[in-house]
Design a protein around this motif. Sequence first.
Motif: not given
Length: 606
Positions: A139-154, A182-193
């Motif tokens: 029912r919801a996807i939880e995204l690991m943190p997205l705040a800009q970090f160094p490089g491309r892998r973190n 996600c909302h069109e697919a009926g999924l909530a979005v959780v963001l890790d901060v």
Amino acid sequence: MKPGAFLTRDGCHFCVWAPNPSRCELSLVEPVQRLHPMEKESAGYWTVTLPEAGPGWLYRYRLEGEREFPDPASRCQPQGVHGPSEVVDEAFPWNDSSWRGLELPDYVLYELHVGTFTPEGSFAAILPRLPELRELGIRAIELMPLAQFPGRRNWGYDGVYPFAVQASYGGIRGLKTLVNGCHEAGLAVVLDVVYNHLGPEGNYLAQFGPYFTDSYRTPWGAAINFDGAGSDEVRSYFLENARRWFAEFHIDALRLDAVHAIHDESAFPFLEELALRTREWERELGRPLVLFAETDRNDPRLVRPRPAGLGLPAQWCDDFHHALHSLLTGEKHAYYVDFQGVSDLAQSLSQGYVLDGRFSAYRQRRHGAPPEGIERHQLVVFAQNHDQVGNRAHGDRLSNLVDFPSQKIAAAALLLSGFLPLLFMGEEYGERRPFPYFVDHEDPELREAVRSGRRREFAAFHDVTGVEIPDPAAETTFSSAILEWERRHAESHGVLWELHRELLALRGRFPILQPRESVEVTAEADEATGLLRFRRRSSAARADLFFNFSPAAQPVGIEDEFLPAEKRFDSEEARWLGTATIAPSHLEPGSRLILAPRSVVLYATE
């Protein structure tokens, strides 16, 4: 004051909180190069409006006429954490107006890391996978943190620009497109901060003002200043950050990383203020907004209503994982030493916390408090997550540690627990690839510090003598974590996927299995036989979950008052690759029930 660069009818308005310097200038980098003096406002803010500036313009702030730094409230860092900030346009063609959000008891979470969920490692590559996640019962996807970090892998917990979205994932527009989908697919979005610290590389906030404090320390560096001199504007900075995720990005919930590392001794703690403000934003936006507090302290005050508590909606429950993992794997090192058998899992199924004030051998003191007043929908439980997998020496998953029957038991215990369940990406089909810790720091000394730090951490956790720990800075370590999603319907992987879908469908079909239902819950365990019986009762229905954690078949006594109930799930059925030693289709007083080794059966009334 709203920090950052914002497009208005008068041009682009730049605002930065910088009480430390006596002089602050806007330094344009592209498409023109020139300096603009900024006007000092109240409380240490500096502002300037440029009529000609627009989207794509790059800029920095020059302090004291000398060094230049990116914007602490940067929306985009196209050249990385050390490069200039970019002016962006917030406008986006949203078409999720029919989305009404998700009530807290309805959350079934699926945690994913954008960089390793797909080979492309982007927001756009997630979109084609949403229908299947919805079919699974997520029912919801939880995204690991997205705040800009160094490089491309973190992993994302080294982010240094809380308002910027990682450019290599697709940036602001990519994230908004994903949320819209996600909302069109009926999924909530959780963001890790992450509001307890910032990463070490590209972290220039201290140049501007007292964002950090020496009064406390976190395991990852300087603590955020939430209660010292200058903390009013620091708190405003992070409150504004939370508001933008909800309002601008249409995010439904925030997972607050390690709130036990948010140090705040003020009479009105930041977390309490955030909870209150979130309720205000909820009314303004007209949809449910949720805060999930990640914590290892077993402190019910986090989710108790004010004034007895901080009023957060829900919190993590590590004890469920620890009890289940220790029972299935036999591991007893580090914090697993506090979890001794079937009885501890029974206690967790009953009330969430195992350490509810009792002595912790791992900590050498009493830990936690009784979870009085906590509702089942206020606890998030899991059999795996990024921490519990990735903080192992090799990032090995449960599927690499236990056999197939044990994986089926773990799925049933999690999804039929009556708490809010969380699956870690790939868990639903028994992904075998690891999820080790990885970074992409530019500073060689920092890379070496991470390597040595991880080895010390693992040495404290268990014996790593002669064990080669994957190099966190190596690209191969990162690439080893990319899911083999194409195997999800092959062989036993496909069976496990279908089993997860079946369990989630049962959870949705029977209110007695959901955290919404007002139920009486009991759990009984027998250490000698390895049996665990989990009962849920309401005025209208009942459910009985029978577990056998033993390698031998075990008889179960059925008491006289047992009402007739139909079997709804049996892990030993042939379709689940069981032995076909199947429990009876109905139970009633006098029935004979023998549980196969390492199996689970559910009986429930409509």
